[in-house]
Scaffold this motif. Structure first.
Motif, PDB file in Angstrom:
ATOM      1  N   ASP A   1      77.047  67.417  20.251  1.00  0.00           N
ATOM      2  CA  ASP A   1      76.005  67.445  21.112  1.00  0.00           C
ATOM      3  C   ASP A   1      76.609  67.904  22.408  1.00  0.00           C
ATOM      4  O   ASP A   1      76.130  68.478  23.327  1.00  0.00           O
ATOM      5  CB  ASP A   1      75.735  66.074  21.184  1.00  0.00           C
ATOM      6  CG  ASP A   1      74.886  65.850  20.030  1.00  0.00           C
ATOM      7  OD1 ASP A   1      74.244  66.775  19.550  1.00  0.00           O
ATOM      8  OD2 ASP A   1      74.751  64.352  19.679  1.00  0.00           O
ATOM      9  N   LYS A   2      78.003  67.599  22.778  1.00  0.00           N
ATOM     10  CA  LYS A   2      78.770  67.849  24.150  1.00  0.00           C
ATOM     11  C   LYS A   2      78.733  69.230  24.139  1.00  0.00           C
ATOM     12  O   LYS A   2      78.605  69.760  25.356  1.00  0.00           O
ATOM     13  CB  LYS A   2      79.997  67.081  23.966  1.00  0.00           C
ATOM     14  CG  LYS A   2      79.904  65.404  24.135  1.00  0.00           C
ATOM     15  CD  LYS A   2      79.098  65.024  25.651  1.00  0.00           C
ATOM     16  CE  LYS A   2      79.337  63.730  25.655  1.00  0.00           C
ATOM     17  NZ  LYS A   2      78.701  63.032  26.682  1.00  0.00           N
ATOM     18  N   THR A   3      79.197  69.900  23.003  1.00  0.00           N
ATOM     19  CA  THR A   3      79.197  71.265  23.270  1.00  0.00           C
ATOM     20  C   THR A   3      77.856  72.217  23.595  1.00  0.00           C
ATOM     21  O   THR A   3      77.945  73.136  24.467  1.00  0.00           O
ATOM     22  CB  THR A   3      79.829  71.942  21.462  1.00  0.00           C
ATOM     23  OG1 THR A   3      81.083  71.345  21.399  1.00  0.00           O
ATOM     24  CG2 THR A   3      79.934  73.543  21.904  1.00  0.00           C
ATOM     25  N   LEU A   4      76.861  71.676  22.789  1.00  0.00           N
ATOM     26  CA  LEU A   4      75.580  72.187  23.168  1.00  0.00           C
ATOM     27  C   LEU A   4      75.149  72.108  24.630  1.00  0.00           C
ATOM     28  O   LEU A   4      74.780  72.949  25.281  1.00  0.00           O
ATOM     29  CB  LEU A   4      74.234  71.521  22.355  1.00  0.00           C
ATOM     30  CG  LEU A   4      73.031  71.851  22.738  1.00  0.00           C
ATOM     31  CD1 LEU A   4      72.849  73.539  22.457  1.00  0.00           C
ATOM     32  CD2 LEU A   4      72.098  71.255  21.711  1.00  0.00           C
ATOM     33  N   THR A   5      75.674  70.875  25.357  1.00  0.00           N
ATOM     34  CA  THR A   5      75.378  70.479  26.705  1.00  0.00           C
ATOM     35  C   THR A   5      76.090  71.589  27.459  1.00  0.00           C
ATOM     36  O   THR A   5      75.765  71.906  28.460  1.00  0.00           O
ATOM     37  CB  THR A   5      75.766  69.140  26.985  1.00  0.00           C
ATOM     38  OG1 THR A   5      74.979  68.253  26.149  1.00  0.00           O
ATOM     39  CG2 THR A   5      75.451  68.828  28.444  1.00  0.00           C
ATOM     40  N   LEU A   6      77.471  72.001  27.209  1.00  0.00           N
ATOM     41  CA  LEU A   6      78.040  72.728  28.050  1.00  0.00           C
ATOM     42  C   LEU A   6      77.669  74.339  27.897  1.00  0.00           C
ATOM     43  O   LEU A   6      77.643  74.797  28.905  1.00  0.00           O
ATOM     44  CB  LEU A   6      79.646  72.819  27.426  1.00  0.00           C
ATOM     45  CG  LEU A   6      80.655  73.474  28.150  1.00  0.00           C
ATOM     46  CD1 LEU A   6      80.870  73.301  29.493  1.00  0.00           C
ATOM     47  CD2 LEU A   6      82.109  73.476  27.389  1.00  0.00           C
TER      48      LEU A   6
ATOM     49  N   GLY B   1      72.684  83.913  21.536  1.00  0.00           N
ATOM     50  CA  GLY B   1      73.631  83.756  20.432  1.00  0.00           C
ATOM     51  C   GLY B   1      74.433  82.562  20.397  1.00  0.00           C
ATOM     52  O   GLY B   1      74.511  81.567  19.499  1.00  0.00           O
ATOM     53  N   ASP B   2      74.897  82.274  21.696  1.00  0.00           N
ATOM     54  CA  ASP B   2      75.609  81.163  21.795  1.00  0.00           C
ATOM     55  C   ASP B   2      74.831  79.672  21.946  1.00  0.00           C
ATOM     56  O   ASP B   2      75.439  78.534  21.499  1.00  0.00           O
ATOM     57  CB  ASP B   2      76.665  81.188  23.278  1.00  0.00           C
ATOM     58  CG  ASP B   2      75.835  81.329  24.530  1.00  0.00           C
ATOM     59  OD1 ASP B   2      74.576  81.747  24.137  1.00  0.00           O
ATOM     60  OD2 ASP B   2      76.147  81.197  25.331  1.00  0.00           O
TER      61      ASP B   2
ATOM     62  N   ALA C   1      75.478  76.889  18.879  1.00  0.00           N
ATOM     63  CA  ALA C   1      75.616  75.273  19.097  1.00  0.00           C
ATOM     64  C   ALA C   1      74.483  74.715  18.731  1.00  0.00           C
ATOM     65  O   ALA C   1      74.992  73.303  18.345  1.00  0.00           O
ATOM     66  CB  ALA C   1      75.792  75.340  21.037  1.00  0.00           C
ATOM     67  N   GLN C   2      73.483  74.873  18.693  1.00  0.00           N
ATOM     68  CA  GLN C   2      72.382  74.164  17.950  1.00  0.00           C
ATOM     69  C   GLN C   2      72.446  74.041  16.499  1.00  0.00           C
ATOM     70  O   GLN C   2      72.161  72.832  15.846  1.00  0.00           O
ATOM     71  CB  GLN C   2      70.853  74.774  18.486  1.00  0.00           C
ATOM     72  CG  GLN C   2      70.482  74.679  19.974  1.00  0.00           C
ATOM     73  CD  GLN C   2      69.276  75.465  20.200  1.00  0.00           C
ATOM     74  OE1 GLN C   2      69.015  76.348  19.363  1.00  0.00           O
ATOM     75  NE2 GLN C   2      68.536  75.379  21.152  1.00  0.00           N
ATOM     76  N   TYR C   3      72.785  75.045  16.054  1.00  0.00           N
ATOM     77  CA  TYR C   3      73.037  74.971  14.430  1.00  0.00           C
ATOM     78  C   TYR C   3      74.369  73.978  14.297  1.00  0.00           C
ATOM     79  O   TYR C   3      74.390  73.259  13.248  1.00  0.00           O
ATOM     80  CB  TYR C   3      73.501  76.226  13.680  1.00  0.00           C
ATOM     81  CG  TYR C   3      72.432  77.115  13.950  1.00  0.00           C
ATOM     82  CD1 TYR C   3      70.976  76.729  13.690  1.00  0.00           C
ATOM     83  CD2 TYR C   3      72.374  78.575  14.113  1.00  0.00           C
ATOM     84  CE1 TYR C   3      69.947  77.505  13.766  1.00  0.00           C
ATOM     85  CE2 TYR C   3      71.125  79.328  14.236  1.00  0.00           C
ATOM     86  CZ  TYR C   3      70.085  79.116  13.876  1.00  0.00           C
ATOM     87  OH  TYR C   3      68.816  79.723  13.835  1.00  0.00           O
ATOM     88  N   ALA C   4      75.295  74.021  15.171  1.00  0.00           N
ATOM     89  CA  ALA C   4      76.293  73.106  14.999  1.00  0.00           C
ATOM     90  C   ALA C   4      76.033  71.720  15.026  1.00  0.00           C
ATOM     91  O   ALA C   4      76.631  70.829  14.197  1.00  0.00           O
ATOM     92  CB  ALA C   4      77.657  73.589  16.174  1.00  0.00           C
ATOM     93  N   VAL C   5      75.087  71.567  16.004  1.00  0.00           N
ATOM     94  CA  VAL C   5      74.645  69.939  15.777  1.00  0.00           C
ATOM     95  C   VAL C   5      73.909  69.659  14.509  1.00  0.00           C
ATOM     96  O   VAL C   5      74.121  68.413  14.023  1.00  0.00           O
ATOM     97  CB  VAL C   5      73.574  70.007  17.200  1.00  0.00           C
ATOM     98  CG1 VAL C   5      72.975  68.424  17.046  1.00  0.00           C
ATOM     99  CG2 VAL C   5      74.418  69.944  18.524  1.00  0.00           C
ATOM    100  N   LYS C   6      73.217  70.451  14.268  1.00  0.00           N
ATOM    101  CA  LYS C   6      72.457  70.096  12.898  1.00  0.00           C
ATOM    102  C   LYS C   6      73.487  70.034  11.684  1.00  0.00           C
ATOM    103  O   LYS C   6      73.355  69.138  11.060  1.00  0.00           O
ATOM    104  CB  LYS C   6      71.318  71.178  12.442  1.00  0.00           C
ATOM    105  CG  LYS C   6      70.480  71.262  13.493  1.00  0.00           C
ATOM    106  CD  LYS C   6      69.365  72.398  13.148  1.00  0.00           C
ATOM    107  CE  LYS C   6      68.247  72.312  14.209  1.00  0.00           C
ATOM    108  NZ  LYS C   6      67.161  73.398  13.630  1.00  0.00           N
TER     109      LYS C   6
END
Length: 428
Positions: free
Chosen positions: A262-267, A317-318, A322-327
């Motif tokens: 989640d934090k990665t997506l925020t960044l 793409g980035d 990040a969204q896929y990483a959250v899922k």
């Protein structure tokens, strides 16, 4: 015939000397007795792999400091000289200062991600120690098991050697045949080989304790002081599952992984916001006395801003990654919870089954096997039974003892596995 009788007498004397040396074999190396709590304390403070893993936490903590860094300002200095002997042109200097102001909460997002990484590293370290502690405890119980198995084989050998010595004398007196005397000697020699191998297995198990505690001196081995005691527990299965899913270190680490995602997506979202560049400068221009273009001396100042044109935001793409990483992190967390549920139930079944097996041995199986052997040996010495029956009783007694100590180890290992799976620990 007389030669064989003398050979048996000589062999009996050699066996007596060898058995004395065998009895002293356990003290042929330096031993350091220690209890399980002392051993686990050494593991927690001296295990090299665990010490190396602790640096991951320090590295993650340093990452927080790195995340707090502001963009560095830039200082520019310059000068020019238009002097010409004929034209008398001017000269001057200029200086400028510029920096970037991060917008969109980039610095806050970096710090948040770094702190989440630290929490995940701490949880992973706890999970590493959870497995290390369990594996080290298994090694401690295994060393005890190997010691008991060594003692069983040694006692079996000594008993068979006594029978072989007695058979040598009985053969001299013509009570038994040469074949029976030779058979008992062969059985004793065969048991001695098994003693040698078991001794090697025992010392190898002790050496593993040295490895777990970071000791490099093979001439001094750690010696478990204790026994297979206090292994009985009363567990409530549902409480174990609930506690494990809430507190087990790998579940905490998986949950921290969700936060990191989640934090990665925020960044990533913050990095897609524009940054503002600002600059300021001052320039000095000297007086020019040229007849063609005379100018007075003056000082000029400047200020400005720069705004990047984020055409790159058209490519997402980035952001999608990040969204896929959250899922993905959410699914991995659910998988960990499911695995914990399965681990606890399987370990609970194995622990209860092992406890029943230990009770079966202690409720008469050991005593019955020993009584059978003692009866067969007594009858054999009186000439009422054959050597084959004694050997069968001896093998049965050996197998029962070995199975008993292996079952005790399995019981201890099942308790370790259950407490490892449940994320709790009270094995002392």
């Amino acid at each position: 015939m007389q030669f064989f009788k003398r050979y048996l007498i000589l062999a009996g004397a050699l066996w007596l000397i060898h058995s004395t040396a065998l009895a002293q074999r356990d003290s042929s190396f330096n031993k350091t007795p220690l209890s399980l709590p002392q051993y686990l304390h050494l593991v927690s403070t001296q295990h090299l792999g665990y010490a190396a893993q602790q640096y991951n936490v320090s590295i993650a903590a340093a990452g927080i400091e790195s995340a707090k860094v502001f963009p560095d300002p830039e200082l520019s200095l310059g000068g020019f000289d238009n002097q010409h002997r004929a034209l008398h042109l001017s000269y001057g200097y200029n200086a400028g200062l510029s920096t970037t102001i991060e917008l969109g909460g980039k610095r806050k997002a970096r710090i948040g991600l770094a702190r989440s990484n630290l929490e995940q590293s701490q949880a992973l370290l706890l999970d590493y120690f959870r497995n290390l502690r369990a594996d080290a405890t298994l090694a401690w119980f295994n060393a005890m098991q190997q010691q008991h198995l060594y003692e069983v084989r040694q006692q079996s050998y000594l008993l068979m050697r006594q029978l072989a010595d007695a058979d040598a004398i009985r053969f001299q007196k013509g009570v038994i045949t040469e074949t029976d005397a030779r058979q008992s000697k062969l059985e004793a020699d065969n048991l001695l080989n098994s003693v040698y191998q078991q001794e090697a297995d025992w010392k190898a198990a002790l050496l593993q304790l040295n490895i777990n505690t970071g000791h490099a001196h093979a001439d001094t081995l750690l010696w478990p002081s204790g026994n297979f005691e206090h292994l009985q527990r009363i567990f409530i299965l549902q409480d174990l599952v609930t506690n494990a899913q809430n507190t087990r270190a790998d579940a905490v680490a998986a949950n921290a992984g969700r936060v990191v995602a989640d934090k990665t997506l925020t960044l990533v979202k913050a990095n897609r916001k524009i940054d503002l560049g600002i600059n300021a400068g001052v320039g000095y221009n000297a007086e020019a006395t040229s007849e063609i273009a005379p100018t007075p001396r003056y000082v000029a100042s400047s200020a400005g801003i720069s705004v990047p044109l984020k055409f790159s935001n058209h490519y997402k793409g980035d952001l999608h990654a990040a969204q896929y990483a959250v899922k993905q992190a959410a699914l991995e967390y659910e998988q960990v919870l499911l695995q914990i549920h399965t681990d606890v139930i399987q370990a609970w079944f194995n622990y209860n089954a092992a406890g029943q097996q230990v009770k079966q041995f202690e409720n008469g199986l050991l005593a019955d096997a020993q009584k059978v052997l003692q009866g067969k040996v007594y009858s054999y010495k009186r000439g009422e039974t054959s050597l084959l029956e004694v050997l069968n009783a001896q093998r049965t007694w050996n197998e029962v003892q070995q199975d008993y100590y292996q079952t005790l180890y399995s019981y201890a290992a099942a308790l370790v596995a259950l407490e490892r799976a449940a994320g709790t620990w009270d094995i002392q």
